[in-house]
Design a protein around this motif. Structure first.
Motif, short mmCIF file in Angstrom:
data_model
loop_
_atom_site.label_atom_id
_atom_site.label_comp_id
_atom_site.label_asym_id
_atom_site.label_seq_id
_atom_site.Cartn_x
_atom_site.Cartn_y
_atom_site.Cartn_z
N LYS A 255 13.12 -2.34 15.33
CA LYS A 255 12.13 -3.35 15.87
C LYS A 255 10.86 -3.37 15.32
CE LYS A 255 14.62 -3.88 20.18
NZ LYS A 255 14.58 -3.70 21.85
N ASN A 256 10.57 -1.97 15.13
CA ASN A 256 9.02 -1.48 14.77
C ASN A 256 8.84 -2.05 13.13
OD1 ASN A 256 8.45 -0.45 16.96
ND2 ASN A 256 8.85 1.74 16.50
N LEU A 257 9.83 -1.87 12.51
CA LEU A 257 9.59 -2.17 11.16
C LEU A 257 9.72 -3.95 11.06
CD1 LEU A 257 12.15 0.25 9.11
CD2 LEU A 257 9.77 0.14 9.05
N ALA A 258 10.65 -4.56 11.95
CA ALA A 258 10.56 -6.01 11.94
C ALA A 258 9.24 -6.56 12.35
CB ALA A 258 11.81 -6.54 12.78
N MET B 75 -0.41 -1.17 -0.28
CA MET B 75 0.44 -0.44 0.58
C MET B 75 1.74 -0.40 0.11
SD MET B 75 1.43 -1.37 4.50
CE MET B 75 0.09 -1.53 5.35
N ASP B 76 2.30 0.65 0.08
CA ASP B 76 3.72 0.64 -0.28
C ASP B 76 4.72 0.20 0.70
OD1 ASP B 76 3.10 1.90 -2.88
OD2 ASP B 76 3.42 3.81 -1.66
N SER B 77 5.89 -0.43 0.31
CA SER B 77 6.69 -0.82 1.23
C SER B 77 7.53 0.15 1.76
CB SER B 77 7.62 -1.98 0.64
OG SER B 77 7.05 -3.09 0.21
N VAL B 78 8.26 -0.33 3.04
CA VAL B 78 8.87 0.73 3.63
C VAL B 78 10.42 0.04 4.07
CG1 VAL B 78 9.30 2.20 5.45
CG2 VAL B 78 7.07 2.08 4.69
N ALA B 79 11.30 0.71 3.44
CA ALA B 79 12.68 0.11 4.09
C ALA B 79 13.32 1.03 5.07
CB ALA B 79 13.68 -0.19 2.89
N PHE B 80 14.36 0.23 6.00
CA PHE B 80 14.86 0.73 6.92
C PHE B 80 15.43 2.17 6.44
CE2 PHE B 80 18.55 1.43 9.88
CZ PHE B 80 18.13 1.28 11.03
N GLU B 81 16.23 1.96 5.31
CA GLU B 81 16.69 3.24 4.76
C GLU B 81 15.65 4.60 4.61
OE1 GLU B 81 17.15 0.33 3.37
OE2 GLU B 81 18.90 -0.24 4.23
#
Length: 70
Positions: free
Chosen positions: A38-41, A1-7
């Protein structure tokens, strides 16, 4: 799975663009960005928890003594 950053999922405004937003638009932006954060965290916390579980299983498997060796 690829990482998703806030940016990757956030929207940025220049100072000029921000100045053109109505107060209600600024509030909506803040609310949406806070929810996104919050969702990403939460996703990161789940990934870390699952990673720890996998490490524990691997460590147990490595340290288990075969029944024939007892």
């Amino acid at each position: 799975m690829d990482s998703v950053a806030f940016e990757d999922v956030s929207v940025s405004f220049s100072q000029e663009e921000w100045a053109l937003l109505a107060p209600s638009q600024k509030k909506l932006y803040r609310d949406v960005m806070q929810e996104t954060f919050k969702n990403l965290a939460s996703i990161e916390a789940i990934r870390e928890r699952d990673s720890v579980k996998v490490k524990r299983v691997v460590n147990v498997q490595k340290t288990s003594v075969p029944i024939s060796a007892r």
